[in-house]
Design a protein around this motif. Structure first.
Motif, PDB file in Angstrom:
ATOM      1  N   CYS A   1       9.913   3.839  -0.843  1.00  0.00           N
ATOM      2  CA  CYS A   1       9.749   3.853  -2.290  1.00  0.00           C
ATOM      3  C   CYS A   1       8.945   5.277  -2.429  1.00  0.00           C
ATOM      4  O   CYS A   1       8.221   5.748  -1.814  1.00  0.00           O
TER       5      CYS A   1
ATOM      6  N   GLY B   1      11.559  -1.508  -2.384  1.00  0.00           N
ATOM      7  CA  GLY B   1      11.596  -0.134  -2.433  1.00  0.00           C
ATOM      8  C   GLY B   1      12.207   0.418  -3.749  1.00  0.00           C
ATOM      9  O   GLY B   1      12.480  -0.428  -4.725  1.00  0.00           O
TER      10      GLY B   1
ATOM     11  N   GLN C   1       6.878   5.131  -4.870  1.00  0.00           N
ATOM     12  CA  GLN C   1       5.699   4.999  -5.382  1.00  0.00           C
ATOM     13  C   GLN C   1       4.823   4.086  -4.587  1.00  0.00           C
ATOM     14  O   GLN C   1       5.446   3.599  -3.505  1.00  0.00           O
ATOM     15  N   GLN C   2       3.820   3.674  -4.870  1.00  0.00           N
ATOM     16  CA  GLN C   2       3.112   2.751  -3.890  1.00  0.00           C
ATOM     17  C   GLN C   2       1.917   2.068  -4.833  1.00  0.00           C
ATOM     18  O   GLN C   2       0.811   2.250  -4.882  1.00  0.00           O
ATOM     19  N   CYS C   3       2.736   1.163  -5.437  1.00  0.00           N
ATOM     20  CA  CYS C   3       1.980   0.350  -6.694  1.00  0.00           C
ATOM     21  C   CYS C   3       1.067  -0.634  -5.966  1.00  0.00           C
ATOM     22  O   CYS C   3       1.363  -1.325  -5.059  1.00  0.00           O
TER      23      CYS C   3
ATOM     24  N   CYS D   1       2.587  -4.206  -6.006  1.00  0.00           N
ATOM     25  CA  CYS D   1       3.944  -4.310  -5.273  1.00  0.00           C
ATOM     26  C   CYS D   1       3.977  -5.422  -4.129  1.00  0.00           C
ATOM     27  O   CYS D   1       2.908  -5.662  -3.338  1.00  0.00           O
TER      28      CYS D   1
ATOM     29  N   ASN E   1      12.636   1.794 -10.734  1.00  0.00           N
ATOM     30  CA  ASN E   1      11.377   2.079 -11.056  1.00  0.00           C
ATOM     31  C   ASN E   1      11.033   3.110 -11.804  1.00  0.00           C
ATOM     32  O   ASN E   1       9.900   3.641 -12.303  1.00  0.00           O
TER      33      ASN E   1
ATOM     34  N   ALA F   1       6.119  -1.721  -0.498  1.00  0.00           N
ATOM     35  CA  ALA F   1       6.863  -0.383  -0.550  1.00  0.00           C
ATOM     36  C   ALA F   1       5.912   0.897  -0.593  1.00  0.00           C
ATOM     37  O   ALA F   1       4.788   1.079  -1.297  1.00  0.00           O
TER      38      ALA F   1
ATOM     39  N   ARG G   1       0.195   1.734 -11.112  1.00  0.00           N
ATOM     40  CA  ARG G   1       1.264   2.295 -10.388  1.00  0.00           C
ATOM     41  C   ARG G   1       1.193   3.848  -9.963  1.00  0.00           C
ATOM     42  O   ARG G   1       1.969   4.260  -9.342  1.00  0.00           O
TER      43      ARG G   1
HETATM   44  S1  SF4 Z   1       6.301  -2.191  -7.370  1.00  0.00           S
HETATM   45 FE1  SF4 Z   1       8.329  -1.011  -7.176  1.00  0.00          FE
HETATM   46  S2  SF4 Z   1       8.181   1.155  -7.794  1.00  0.00           S
HETATM   47 FE2  SF4 Z   1       6.010  -0.156  -6.832  1.00  0.00          FE
HETATM   48  S3  SF4 Z   1       5.846   0.457  -4.723  1.00  0.00           S
HETATM   49 FE3  SF4 Z   1       6.915  -1.420  -4.892  1.00  0.00          FE
HETATM   50  S4  SF4 Z   1       9.085  -1.214  -5.003  1.00  0.00           S
HETATM   51 FE4  SF4 Z   1       7.898   0.793  -5.487  1.00  0.00          FE
END
Ligand code: SF4
Ligand code: SF4
Length: 320
Positions: free
Chosen positions: A32, A76, A34-36, A39, A103, A43, A142
């Protein structure tokens, strides 16, 4: 990363069985942009697990021979898998409805500048995470700059017809709480979201789905680190509503991981809980043609209370 599975396995959850299979939810990989914090996949940009072309072909082969109504693509960021567009185009020609769990920030990546047009051309439904309509809250969960980039993505999708009245291009948003609390009521929150996003950014969308935070992976570890895990599980258990057991998403969905292995849902996939109760051996998409899942027991544990607490929670939002 602190493991939540041993704690969750000790918590009893009512037995539930499968209905007819209607949705194939495919996780195209854990990569991904991002790295929320919330999550449930862990991801991130450094994950390397990605579904191969061969496994995509096995999925297409399964869809060719079965009456699945919906292909639900997740990650992801599913669009970062080089096979994403091939899979979408092929399955679209089969007349199967496709959902992309997007996302939004992926739309702004230089190498994805034609992604929004591709999704439009293939009539892909978009379900996008926007856990709040306020910038600070979104960026806190996020990452810095995610809110602004998400707004740009939503405006781009609206300009292509997504979320507009009388358009077939569906755009649904996902809300999840900021921490260890239950989501606010979906219907009232949707009214607030629609009003705020329209007035401030001229953004429209179809529906808001509220989702409860799952006490697994990154969010589960944060709960353990903050010594809030037991308290959150108690909150979920106390709010359990038996009626939600009839509509939890695992009843009519199978989840496929990046290697093609099968689970009752994406959450079980992340916990490594295989499709059949007590089964030590993982089942594969290449075997699914020969399986009749109807009435089979679903693999459950303590995290399942996040699906049945209060108004209920699923990939399609509240259950009751
Ligand atoms: S919540 Fe969604 S956008 Fe955020 S890291 Fe996980 S998969 Fe990626
Ligand atoms: S976590 Fe998965 S298996 Fe458990 S109730 Fe929710 S959808 Fe079903």
């Amino acid at each position: 990363m602190l493991a939540t599975l041993p704690l969750l396995k000790n918590i009893k959850f009512p037995t539930i069985n499968r209905d007819n299979l209607e949705i194939l939810q495919v996780n195209l990989g854990y990569l991904c942009n991002q790295q929320c914090l919330h999550c449930h996949v862990n991801a991130s940009p450094s994950r390397t697990e990605i579904m191969s072309h061969e496994t995509c072909e096995q999925i297409i082969n399964y869809l060719h021979h079965n009456s699945i109504k919906i292909l639900d693509l997740t990650g992801g960021a599913p669009e970062l898998n080089p096979n994403f567009r091939y899979l979408v185009e092929t399955v679209r020609k089969m007349g199967i409805h496709i959902i992309d769990r997007c996302n939004l920030t992926v739309l702004s990546l230089a190498e994805q500048s034609d992604l929004a047009d591709f999704l439009t051309d293939n009539q892909v439904e978009i379900i996008a995470s926007l856990p709040c309509y306020l910038e600070d809250n979104v960026d806190k969960q996020r990452g810095k700059g995610v809110f602004k980039s998400s707004i740009v993505g939503l405006q781009q999708l609206n300009s292509l017809g997504y979320g507009q009245k009388n358009s077939n291009l569906k755009l649904n948003l996902i809300f999840n709480p900021q921490g260890s609390v239950l989501p606010a009521p979906q219907t009232t929150l949707e009214i607030d979201y629609k009003k705020f996003l329209k007035e401030k950014y001229n953004i429209v969308f179809n529906q808001l789905y509220t989702i409860c935070n799952m006490p697994i992976k990154r969010f589960g570890s944060t709960l353990i680190s903050n010594k809030q895990f037991d308290e959150y599980l108690q909150l979920l258990q106390q709010a359990h509503n038996d009626n939600n057991l009839n509509t939890v998403m695992c009843r009519n969905l199978v989840s496929v991981d990046w290697q093609g292995y099968l689970y009752d849902c994406d959450f079980n996939q992340m916990l490594g809980l295989a499709l059949f109760w007590h089964s030590l051996e993982k089942r594969h998409i290449s075997e699914l043609n020969n399986m009749n899942l109807t009435n089979n027991p679903i693999t459950v544990a303590g995290h399942c209370y996040a699906c049945t607490a209060g108004q209920g929670s699923s990939c399609g939002g509240a259950l009751s």
